[in-house]
Scaffold this active site. Sequence first.
Site, PDB file in Angstrom:
ATOM      1  N   THR A  51       6.168   0.536   0.430  1.00 29.41           N
ATOM      2  CA  THR A  51       7.255  -0.244   1.050  1.00 29.41           C
ATOM      3  C   THR A  51       7.199  -1.670   0.511  1.00 29.41           C
ATOM      4  O   THR A  51       6.162  -2.327   0.584  1.00 29.41           O
ATOM      5  CB  THR A  51       7.107  -0.260   2.587  1.00 29.41           C
ATOM      6  OG1 THR A  51       7.306   1.066   3.075  1.00 29.41           O
ATOM      7  CG2 THR A  51       8.121  -1.193   3.241  1.00 29.41           C
ATOM      8  N   HIS A  74       0.837  -1.202   0.000  1.00 31.26           N
ATOM      9  CA  HIS A  74       0.000   0.000   0.000  1.00 31.26           C
ATOM     10  C   HIS A  74       0.871   1.251   0.000  1.00 31.26           C
ATOM     11  O   HIS A  74       2.070   1.174   0.286  1.00 31.26           O
ATOM     12  CB  HIS A  74      -0.889   0.008   1.242  1.00 31.26           C
ATOM     13  CG  HIS A  74      -0.093   0.076   2.512  1.00 31.26           C
ATOM     14  ND1 HIS A  74       0.331  -1.056   3.181  1.00 31.26           N
ATOM     15  CD2 HIS A  74       0.397   1.130   3.211  1.00 31.26           C
ATOM     16  CE1 HIS A  74       1.033  -0.691   4.230  1.00 31.26           C
ATOM     17  NE2 HIS A  74       1.101   0.633   4.279  1.00 31.26           N
ATOM     18  N   HIS A  96       5.144   6.523  -1.432  1.00 34.32           N
ATOM     19  CA  HIS A  96       5.881   5.315  -1.788  1.00 34.32           C
ATOM     20  C   HIS A  96       5.104   4.071  -1.391  1.00 34.32           C
ATOM     21  O   HIS A  96       4.147   4.161  -0.606  1.00 34.32           O
ATOM     22  CB  HIS A  96       7.218   5.294  -1.034  1.00 34.32           C
ATOM     23  CG  HIS A  96       7.013   5.115   0.440  1.00 34.32           C
ATOM     24  ND1 HIS A  96       6.653   6.154   1.262  1.00 34.32           N
ATOM     25  CD2 HIS A  96       7.042   4.007   1.228  1.00 34.32           C
ATOM     26  CE1 HIS A  96       6.483   5.700   2.496  1.00 34.32           C
ATOM     27  NE2 HIS A  96       6.710   4.393   2.502  1.00 34.32           N
ATOM     28  N   THR A 122       0.866   4.626   1.995  1.00 36.76           N
ATOM     29  CA  THR A 122       0.261   5.336   3.132  1.00 36.76           C
ATOM     30  C   THR A 122       0.042   6.805   2.775  1.00 36.76           C
ATOM     31  O   THR A 122       0.938   7.452   2.231  1.00 36.76           O
ATOM     32  CB  THR A 122       1.209   5.264   4.353  1.00 36.76           C
ATOM     33  OG1 THR A 122       1.493   3.897   4.650  1.00 36.76           O
ATOM     34  CG2 THR A 122       0.595   5.933   5.585  1.00 36.76           C
TER      35      THR A 122
HETATM   36  P1  2AM Z   1       5.028   2.664   5.074  1.00 36.91           P
HETATM   37  O1  2AM Z   1       4.067   3.712   4.651  1.00 36.91           O
HETATM   38  O2  2AM Z   1       6.403   2.922   4.616  1.00 36.91           O
HETATM   39  O3  2AM Z   1       4.618   1.291   4.656  1.00 36.91           O
HETATM   40  C1  2AM Z   1       1.470   1.269   9.390  1.00 36.91           C
HETATM   41  O4  2AM Z   1       2.538   1.230  10.260  1.00 36.91           O
HETATM   42  C2  2AM Z   1       1.838   1.985   8.108  1.00 36.91           C
HETATM   43  O5  2AM Z   1       2.088   3.367   8.359  1.00 36.91           O
HETATM   44  C3  2AM Z   1       3.070   1.445   7.447  1.00 36.91           C
HETATM   45  O6  2AM Z   1       2.706   1.221   6.137  1.00 36.91           O
HETATM   46  C4  2AM Z   1       4.140   2.482   7.663  1.00 36.91           C
HETATM   47  O7  2AM Z   1       5.116   2.679   6.687  1.00 36.91           O
HETATM   48  C5  2AM Z   1       3.363   3.729   7.939  1.00 36.91           C
HETATM   49  N1  2AM Z   1       3.977   4.486   9.037  1.00 36.91           N
HETATM   50  C6  2AM Z   1       4.341   4.019  10.259  1.00 36.91           C
HETATM   51  N2  2AM Z   1       4.794   5.009  11.038  1.00 36.91           N
HETATM   52  C7  2AM Z   1       4.733   6.144  10.301  1.00 36.91           C
HETATM   53  C8  2AM Z   1       5.058   7.509  10.534  1.00 36.91           C
HETATM   54  N3  2AM Z   1       5.544   7.918  11.708  1.00 36.91           N
HETATM   55  N4  2AM Z   1       4.866   8.392   9.537  1.00 36.91           N
HETATM   56  C9  2AM Z   1       4.389   8.001   8.352  1.00 36.91           C
HETATM   57  N5  2AM Z   1       4.050   6.727   8.065  1.00 36.91           N
HETATM   58  C10 2AM Z   1       4.212   5.805   9.023  1.00 36.91           C
END
Ligand code: 2AM
Length: 223
Positions: free
Chosen positions: A156, A70, A154, A72
């Site tokens: 992951t 996904h 992005h 975010t």
């Molecule tokens: P990602 O977007 O790189 O995959 C749940 O933890 C999701 O939120 C994950 O997909 C994670 O990384 C994202 N995430 C976790 N902590 C975050 C933060 N502090 N800021 C932005 N995205 C975060």
Amino acid sequence: KGLHEEMSIPLYFGWFLLPTIQEKVRCTSMDFLKTLDTLEAFKKHMTDFAGGAEKEVDLEQYFKAKGNLHCTTKFCDYGRAQGAKEYAEKPVVNELYGSAFELSLTALFVTPRTVGARVSLSEEQLVLWPADAEKEAEAAVPGAASLALGSRAHVTLGCAEGVQPVQTGLDLLEILVLQQEGQQGELVEEMELGTLAYYGKGRWLLSLREPICVPACFSSGYR
Ligand code: 2AM
């Protein structure tokens, strides 16, 4: 009343790639890692990945997959993150919740911490992007705050042992800050998928010749 006023606030909002496309993206990513691993240029900089040790690194083993693919938009931490409630209550978030989108993946990147795909957001997708997403990263990545809105977007694809996925967006921002400062990276190779450049400290960017278009649903994740 907004959908999320009646539900608890999720861990995060984002675009979720459809299952069949997830497989394709994972394959593309694995192929890229496999190829990168065999390049002389990569071997030359292998110590970046082995904590300075002169040992072989198998990139396919090095990165662990992290659940559903996904992109975010907003990390909410069930309402604990700054601006989480405001985001969840935005009319546009509620209007577009559950809608289908087409994301454009324009680059793949690898660092000793993460592997990910850069998402280039359209105007219509940027309405869901939090205004402070890049600014929030400024402490971790100096210069990030001056990048264009959406720069952090992005998917992951994998993280090294002990690395949290939040790192992937920061790794992408680091590369984009270098580009903004005028560094184009050391051109390494023209690959089938695109142009590979090295940015030092184990940072590799493959700019895709043709963007990969992936159908995705705007929704939320609770864990
Ligand atoms: P990602 O977007 O790189 O995959 C749940 O933890 C999701 O939120 C994950 O997909 C994670 O990384 C994202 N995430 C976790 N902590 C975050 C933060 N502090 N800021 C932005 N995205 C975060």
